[in-house]
Design an enzyme around this catalytic site. Sequence first.
Site, PDB file in Angstrom:
ATOM      1  N   HIS A 154       0.829  -1.213   0.000  1.00  0.00           N
ATOM      2  CA  HIS A 154       0.000   0.000   0.000  1.00  0.00           C
ATOM      3  C   HIS A 154       0.860   1.258   0.000  1.00  0.00           C
ATOM      4  CE1 HIS A 154       0.403   0.768   4.398  1.00  0.00           C
ATOM      5  NE2 HIS A 154       0.312  -0.540   4.542  1.00  0.00           N
ATOM      6  N   HIS A 177       4.114   2.644  13.261  1.00  0.00           N
ATOM      7  CA  HIS A 177       3.069   3.611  13.622  1.00  0.00           C
ATOM      8  C   HIS A 177       3.481   4.489  14.796  1.00  0.00           C
ATOM      9  CE1 HIS A 177      -0.431   1.133  11.629  1.00  0.00           C
ATOM     10  NE2 HIS A 177       0.635   1.269  10.846  1.00  0.00           N
ATOM     11  N   GLU A 189      -4.894   2.349   3.002  1.00  0.00           N
ATOM     12  CA  GLU A 189      -4.918   1.084   3.756  1.00  0.00           C
ATOM     13  C   GLU A 189      -4.987   1.344   5.247  1.00  0.00           C
ATOM     14  OE1 GLU A 189      -3.188  -2.430   5.895  1.00  0.00           O
ATOM     15  OE2 GLU A 189      -2.539  -0.336   5.858  1.00  0.00           O
ATOM     16  N   GLU A 190      -4.271   2.367   5.701  1.00  0.00           N
ATOM     17  CA  GLU A 190      -4.155   2.614   7.137  1.00  0.00           C
ATOM     18  C   GLU A 190      -5.413   3.194   7.758  1.00  0.00           C
ATOM     19  OE1 GLU A 190      -1.875   1.388   8.711  1.00  0.00           O
ATOM     20  OE2 GLU A 190       0.021   1.391   7.612  1.00  0.00           O
ATOM     21  N   ASP A 250       3.487  -6.624   3.335  1.00  0.00           N
ATOM     22  CA  ASP A 250       3.042  -5.676   4.355  1.00  0.00           C
ATOM     23  C   ASP A 250       3.192  -6.261   5.750  1.00  0.00           C
ATOM     24  OD1 ASP A 250       1.968  -3.443   5.527  1.00  0.00           O
ATOM     25  OD2 ASP A 250      -0.112  -3.920   5.035  1.00  0.00           O
ATOM     26  N   ASP A 309       0.116   4.351   1.280  1.00  0.00           N
ATOM     27  CA  ASP A 309       0.012   5.325   2.366  1.00  0.00           C
ATOM     28  C   ASP A 309       0.771   4.886   3.610  1.00  0.00           C
ATOM     29  OD1 ASP A 309      -1.971   3.265   2.580  1.00  0.00           O
ATOM     30  OD2 ASP A 309      -3.003   4.428   4.115  1.00  0.00           O
TER      31      ASP A 309
END
Length: 490
Positions: free
Chosen positions: A76, A460, A145-146, A169, A78
């Site tokens: 992804h 994150h 995606e996030e 991922d 993002d």
Amino acid sequence: MGVLSNLEPKSVWKYFEDICGIPHGSGNEKAVSDYCVAFAKEHGLEVWQDEAWNVVIVKEAGAGYEDREPLILQGHLDMVCEKKPDCDIDFEKDGLRLVVDGDYVRAEGTTLGGDDGIAIAYALAVLDDDSLPHPRLEAVFTTCEEVGMDGAAALDVSMLKGHTVLNMDSEEEGILLAGCAGGCSAGIRLPLERRKKSGIRAVLTADGLLGGHSGAEIDKGRGNAGRILAAVLADLGKETEYGLISINGGRKDNAIPRACRAELLFPEELSETAQQEAVRLCAASSERLKGEYGAADPDLSVRLQLENRTEAEVFTESSLEHAMALLTSLPNGVICMSDDIKGLVQTSLNLGVVKTEEERLILRYSVRSSVSSEKEALVEQIRQLVYQEGGTMTVNGDYPAWEYRKESVFRDDCVSIYRELFGTEPKVEAIHAGLECGLLASKIPNLDCISIGPQMHDIHTTEERLSISSVERMWRYILEIIKRAPHSQG
């Protein structure tokens, strides 16, 4: 010369650094999407870009591989955008400031976006290598995606011929993922009434927490800053009167919030002794909470800072009662563990965002479960609690679980290749975090998926880092998987 130009494999790190130089937070992926389209055109490859800024790039099979099964390479575009309080980066406009730190690449003051920039870098490096024997390669780069996998949900797969997906991922080397939880986002709005009062303004802060991914780290016992501050406010309310001006913390529903801040107003007539007692009470709460979270969050800090006398709009008593009821009574954290897979979280809930606006309090939760009926039941439980307090709730970004296949030829091949390359047996696991394999499997019949990735830590969060040596090892692994693509059964 780029910061990463001396790292191997050079092509992978070159594309990773390019991506890090382009702002690409969730909802802001157009520039990085256009970059991928420009790459495809420059290399003479077929490319599709849709209105959601998803990109599909196709490279036809190389000589001698025309009869091999097509392979979908997926990641992804993002990233989760988090930064330290003193960081001046604007995620809408600025690239990241990369740092090489021993065996790791990290970003100065921000998240790195190794999740999932490294997948895009791997795929572009593969597509750029004309010496690599390969089947038809279909690179699928999705957006948002996030924040709920909106890109994958909107993706048109009609141009894809492959029924095998190498998703890149994952964040733990040596672990092949073969299943994941489904999930959704729950947005809660509680109407607020205010009244003007004079008093002593104070700021209550909970910070110093590790935070982390609301799927991968939800079982680590880490504190949730929003929940912690709510608990301290509840303790404070038992001992003294206060008005609540605002409470704010967290940026993403899928990240455990590291800090939360509330503005309070104590009555003007509160004596100096009573004021200091409120400070002492918050300090005592801080010590108690450190005892509860000490092992997982040793740097947790709760502080009450008294400021000046002022006039402010505070929640009415009724609004404060409803807000505190929601903040303290809604479930949070691990709800249920799996009976089938030891150590796997089956169902969870994360309060990711607390935000105060003039006329409403907003709460955003990430709901996850590998059992769809449990996910639906938990959402309904939340909805009923919210309605009881006079709020409303919307659910979006709903995505299905990726169910574990008892038999998988692709998984068996990947295990065998890993064993041959590295002399160790990889672990095959399912995870509680969400991956796009479930959505892809709902669109492509008989899809066989595996998710892999290099070693990353603290995704994150602003401590996110990506192992340089692991990136190289996983590069060799990816190339070998591509070279050994099976012959077509059709």
